[in-house]
Scaffold this active site. Structure first.
Site, mmCIF file in Angstrom:
data_model
loop_
_atom_site.group_PDB
_atom_site.id
_atom_site.type_symbol
_atom_site.label_atom_id
_atom_site.label_comp_id
_atom_site.label_asym_id
_atom_site.label_seq_id
_atom_site.Cartn_x
_atom_site.Cartn_y
_atom_site.Cartn_z
ATOM 1 N N ALA A 149 0.742 -1.126 0.025
ATOM 2 C CA ALA A 149 0.121 0.111 0.077
ATOM 3 C C ALA A 149 0.619 1.342 -0.113
ATOM 4 O O ALA A 149 0.336 2.142 -0.490
ATOM 5 C CB ALA A 149 -0.889 0.163 1.104
ATOM 6 N N SER A 150 2.270 1.162 0.505
ATOM 7 C CA SER A 150 2.804 2.276 0.455
ATOM 8 C C SER A 150 4.019 2.499 -0.500
ATOM 9 O O SER A 150 4.662 3.401 -0.807
ATOM 10 C CB SER A 150 3.512 2.543 1.648
ATOM 11 O OG SER A 150 4.131 1.313 2.405
ATOM 12 N N SER A 151 4.603 1.239 -0.930
ATOM 13 C CA SER A 151 5.469 1.039 -1.825
ATOM 14 C C SER A 151 5.514 -0.281 -2.672
ATOM 15 O O SER A 151 4.935 -1.241 -2.324
ATOM 16 C CB SER A 151 6.964 1.235 -1.015
ATOM 17 O OG SER A 151 7.255 0.033 -0.268
ATOM 18 N N GLY A 152 6.318 -0.231 -3.563
ATOM 19 C CA GLY A 152 6.489 -1.414 -4.524
ATOM 20 C C GLY A 152 7.986 -1.592 -4.790
ATOM 21 O O GLY A 152 8.826 -1.038 -4.526
ATOM 22 N N ALA A 185 -5.192 -6.770 -1.128
ATOM 23 C CA ALA A 185 -6.492 -7.573 -1.507
ATOM 24 C C ALA A 185 -7.517 -6.607 -1.829
ATOM 25 O O ALA A 185 -7.374 -5.431 -1.466
ATOM 26 C CB ALA A 185 -6.719 -8.604 -0.464
ATOM 27 N N HIS A 218 -2.261 -12.517 -3.718
ATOM 28 C CA HIS A 218 -2.546 -11.693 -2.395
ATOM 29 C C HIS A 218 -1.388 -11.706 -1.501
ATOM 30 O O HIS A 218 -0.729 -12.871 -1.295
ATOM 31 C CB HIS A 218 -3.659 -12.401 -1.487
ATOM 32 C CG HIS A 218 -4.130 -11.735 -0.216
ATOM 33 N ND1 HIS A 218 -4.723 -12.373 0.862
ATOM 34 C CD2 HIS A 218 -3.773 -10.291 -0.055
ATOM 35 C CE1 HIS A 218 -4.807 -11.356 1.648
ATOM 36 N NE2 HIS A 218 -4.116 -10.267 1.238
ATOM 37 N N ASP A 219 -1.024 -10.626 -1.077
ATOM 38 C CA ASP A 219 0.611 -10.555 -0.639
ATOM 39 C C ASP A 219 0.627 -11.284 0.507
ATOM 40 O O ASP A 219 1.573 -11.960 0.943
ATOM 41 C CB ASP A 219 1.076 -9.080 -0.421
ATOM 42 C CG ASP A 219 -0.303 -8.180 0.379
ATOM 43 O OD1 ASP A 219 -1.093 -8.738 0.698
ATOM 44 O OD2 ASP A 219 0.306 -6.896 0.435
ATOM 45 N N GLN A 260 2.670 4.356 11.437
ATOM 46 C CA GLN A 260 2.864 5.250 10.079
ATOM 47 C C GLN A 260 2.093 6.834 10.373
ATOM 48 O O GLN A 260 2.778 7.866 10.033
ATOM 49 C CB GLN A 260 2.446 4.430 9.185
ATOM 50 C CG GLN A 260 3.277 3.413 8.682
ATOM 51 C CD GLN A 260 2.909 2.690 7.617
ATOM 52 O OE1 GLN A 260 1.959 2.967 7.256
ATOM 53 N NE2 GLN A 260 3.648 1.306 7.585
#
Length: 489
Positions: free
Chosen positions: A10-13, A78, A233-234, A301
């Site tokens: 959700a915040s990085s790839g 997801a 799904h991670d 965060q």
């Protein structure tokens, strides 16, 4: 053969390469990029085209590394989806699960079909942002124009290959799959005015999606890539990459969210799991991830983002260690903490409303997060043991949160379990393991987990008696007394 995990959170790839060298899995991050949702006219969207561009940019580096051929697997979070029209084009931006359109959707859905019925059909926990709730709130005109509803990793695979599938581990999180029939539940689809034909065919982890259409991206010098449907799904990939051995172990995938559960051969669907809001997400090789979805380090965060001073996570840990423990008991799974305007103000308001000490300094706020997350983990472990009927002997913490030694030790102390932390990159590793299995380079999940144990540092935390178990009971009392009707659980 070089294998590449496109692992997007959700915040990085990141794009991570993997290859077996000298009997160990050698991984290397070759590309990293930011991610996040954007507020457009009051609606939170993901920039899905940005993600596609970054995947391609990362793949363009592979040739310079001396590889002309590779496999690629894509995992993401997801529940979120893209609507694709008959012309193959996306009909709108991908709405984020943190958007407020579904704040009251569970109640609306329950008026159509009882919650107990939905849970007995799917085995999936109720969260306001589940795909079933999002589709209930979806624009009717857009749905009527939709040819394919594709989960985020399936959409990215579609854009790379032109082939559309619905990978099962991510599909299960939609709360639309009948756990007994192992396919879409027609009654649930009818309740939200969606047709089964609007979803692509189901695909198991490990199946080949197809070759990268390099001709679609002539401006880039790309290798020959075979896209593989891994456990997209991670969390499913993270559990594959968890080096658990034997049967009596639990996992905690710790990051933006905390996913705490066990890997089982059959789902657990009963009154206790329903009331506890436990979920039975589908895993690779016919397994089920029986778990509790706990609000994770997203809380910290947001606290960090709202602090007047610029402190790193490491500095927040140091500050938290100097604070008296258990000054507040906070139910972070309350929906109010899902996406508040200001997390600090929301935490302080909760404490004020529940007549508890109000955390004000950075250390006090961080301590409130750490101590309560550890308590929530310990409570979830107790519940798991009762529902599964097995004593958990060890807890494996993987993901970015596994680096937090302070929280790891707190979790061991409060749960009374031996905690093993690592690997940090469990999701990317699990992604790579599925590619290795699909490519016949390793022959089983058990062999893959043994490879993980041999390849990466795993730290051990023994429980101590330094913290009183009364803290857990006090937490339960306060939560029971003040639990909001809008709770995620």
């Amino acid at each position: 053969m070089l294998h590449i995990a496109a692992d997007i959170g959700a915040s990085s790839g990141r794009l991570v390469t993997g290859i077996i060298k000298d009997g160990k899995l050698d991984i290397q991050e070759i590309h990293r990029f930011s991610n996040g949702f954007t507020d457009k006219n009051g609606i939170y969207f993901w920039d899905i085209d940005h993600l596609l561009t970054e995947i391609l940019q990362g793949l363009s580096r592979v040739l310079s590394m001396g590889y002309e051929d590779c496999t690629v697997g894509i995992d993401t979070w997801a529940v979120d989806y893209a609507l694709v029209g008959k012309d193959g084009k996306r009909l709108q931006e991908v709405v984020s699960y943190r958007d407020h359109r579904t704040d009251n959707s569970i109640e609306k859905l329950a008026k159509i079909i009882p919650k107990e019925t939905i849970y007995n059909k799917t085995g999936i926990q109720f969260l306001p942002f589940n795909t079933i709730c999002q589709l209930l709130e979806e624009n009717e005109n857009l749905l009527n124009k939709t040819d394919n509803i594709l989960m985020v990793p399936d959409y990215l695979g579609y854009r790379l290959t032109g082939k559309a599938v619905t990978e099962i581990t991510n599909a299960s999180t939609m709360q639309l799959m009948n756990v007994k029939a192992k396919t879409f539940d027609l009654e649930l689809l009818e309740a939200i005015s969606v047709k089964k034909e609007q979803f692509a065919s189901l695909a198991e982890p490990g199946t080949i999606l197809g070759p990268l259409r390099k001709d679609w991206f002539p401006e880039l010098n790309l290798p020959n890539c075979t896209i593989i449907n891994i456990a997209s799904h991670d969390t499913a990939s993270a559990i594959i990459g968890t080096p658990g051995k034997g049967e009596n172990w639990a996992y905690l995938s710790s990051g933006t969210w905390s996913l705490l559960g066990m890997e089982l051969d059959s789902p657990v669907i009963n009154e206790e799991s329903y009331k506890g809001n436990y979920t039975n997400e589908w895993g690779a090789f016919g397994t089920y991830r029986f778990l509790k979805n706990i609000m994770g380090l997203w809380i910290l965060q947001e606290v960090q983002r709202n602090l007047p001073e610029n402190l790193s996570f490491e500095q927040l840990v140091v500050e938290a260690k100097h604070v008296q423990p258990f000054m507040q008991f906070i139910h972070f799974d309350d929906q109010r903490f899902l996406n508040p305007e200001n997390m600090i103000a929301e935490i302080q308001a909760y404490c004020r409303e529940t007549n508890q000490a109000i955390p004000k300094t950075a250390g006090e706020l961080a301590a409130a997060v750490f101590y309560n997350l550890a308590i929530m983990y310990a409570v979830a472990i107790e519940e798991l043991e009762a529902m599964v009927g097995e004593k958990i002997e060890q807890l494996h913490i993987v993901g970015g949160g596994s680096q937090n030694e302070f929280l790891n030790q707190l979790t061991a102390d409060l749960s009374g379990k031996i905690v093993y932390s690592g690997p940090v990159e469990a999701t990317a590793i699990g992604n790579l393991l599925m590619q290795l299995i699909s490519s016949n380079e390793i022959d089983s999940l058990e062999a893959g987990r043994l490879l993980v144990s041999d390849s990466f540092e795993i730290k051990e935390y023994q429980p101590s008696a330094s913290y009183e178990r009364e803290a857990i009971q006090r937490f339960k009392e306060i939560v029971s007394k003040n639990k909001s009707n809008a709770s995620l659980t």
